[in-house]
Enzyme design. Structure first.
Site, PDB file in Angstrom:
ATOM      1  CB  SER A   1      15.278  33.365   4.150  1.00  0.00           C
ATOM      2  OG  SER A   1      16.669  33.123   4.114  1.00  0.00           O
ATOM      3  CB  ALA A   2      14.832  30.871  -0.289  1.00  0.00           C
TER       4      ALA A   2
ATOM      5  CB  ALA B   1      17.185  35.768   2.377  1.00  0.00           C
TER       6      ALA B   1
ATOM      7  CD  GLU C   1      24.679  27.475   6.332  1.00  0.00           C
ATOM      8  OE1 GLU C   1      23.666  26.823   6.005  1.00  0.00           O
ATOM      9  OE2 GLU C   1      25.158  28.366   5.619  1.00  0.00           O
TER      10      GLU C   1
ATOM     11  CB  CYS D   1      11.363  34.211  -7.645  1.00  0.00           C
ATOM     12  SG  CYS D   1      11.247  33.052  -9.034  1.00  0.00           S
TER      13      CYS D   1
ATOM     14  CB  CYS E   1       9.000  35.706 -11.726  1.00  0.00           C
ATOM     15  SG  CYS E   1       8.383  35.282 -10.077  1.00  0.00           S
TER      16      CYS E   1
ATOM     17  CG  HIS F   1       9.113  30.460 -11.451  1.00  0.00           C
ATOM     18  ND1 HIS F   1       8.721  31.715 -11.077  1.00  0.00           N
ATOM     19  CD2 HIS F   1       8.890  30.365 -12.786  1.00  0.00           C
ATOM     20  CE1 HIS F   1       8.295  32.365 -12.140  1.00  0.00           C
ATOM     21  NE2 HIS F   1       8.382  31.566 -13.186  1.00  0.00           N
TER      22      HIS F   1
END
Length: 192
Positions: A9-10, A13, A88, A145, A147, A185
């Site tokens: 994921s980013a 999360a 990680e 995000c 948004c 974005h």
């Protein structure tokens, strides 16, 4: 039959939270997980996997020089291992990911690796690239995000909160240094 799983994921999360929950589940059933985390990540206490929600557990450290198979074999001598949980995982080398696939295929021990897929320039980390190629199962953990769209990318921020477009691939940091965003974005940030 054991499998190699890659949870990606980013940032933000809940990867470490899911890993720690998995470790708890194994332990609750009387099983023994081996927890590993990257020595390079010094945001919290080294040798510990820490979630932003406040839970943590002790873990063995790995570096680029760690012989993963030897580590697993040494750990399993004293007491059989039920699984390997890696936080990680983007910091693993390609060779270490291949060794993890051997842990699965030869030793029949499940491996659950958790990591970020891409860096602040939208490029794959070496460990993530190898995990995407070799994993039996890919699981995307989602975050959002600003948004409201699904965040799939990460922006690195400078000390003034402005997006950074160049630099070393690895620079350890948390919410003060990185922001998870959607692709739209991300592209706006790197174009400006």
């Amino acid at each position: 039959m054991a499998k190699l799983y890659f949870y990606y994921s980013a940032m933000n999360a809940g990867k470490s939270t899911v890993l720690l929950q998995s470790a708890h589940n194994y332990k609750e059933r009387g099983m023994r997980p081996l927890l590993l985390t990257a020595a390079i990540d010094d945001r919290f206490t080294q040798g510990q996997i820490t979630s932003r929600i406040g839970i943590s557990a002790q873990a063995s450290l790995f570096t680029n020089d760690t012989d993963i198979m030897q580590t697993v074999l040494l750990e399993s001598q004293s007491n059989e291992l039920s699984c390997i949980l890696i936080d990680e995982a983007q910091f693993l080398t390609k060779e270490q990911v291949y060794a993890l696939s051997d842990v699965v295929d030869v030793l029949n021990i499940p491996v659950l690796a958790f990591g970020i897929r891409t860096d602040f320039q939208g490029e794959l980390f070496a460990g993530s690239q190898a995990l995407l190629a070799l994993s039996d199962k890919l699981i995307e953990l989602k975050t959002v995000c600003h948004c409201g769209s699904k965040a799939t990318m990460v922006i690195r921020l400078d000390s003034d909160g402005k997006p950074v477009k160049e630099g070393d691939q690895v620079q350890i940091g948390g919410n003060d240094r990185y922001l998870s965003v959607c692709r739209k974005h991300f592209k706006e940030a790197v174009r400006n």
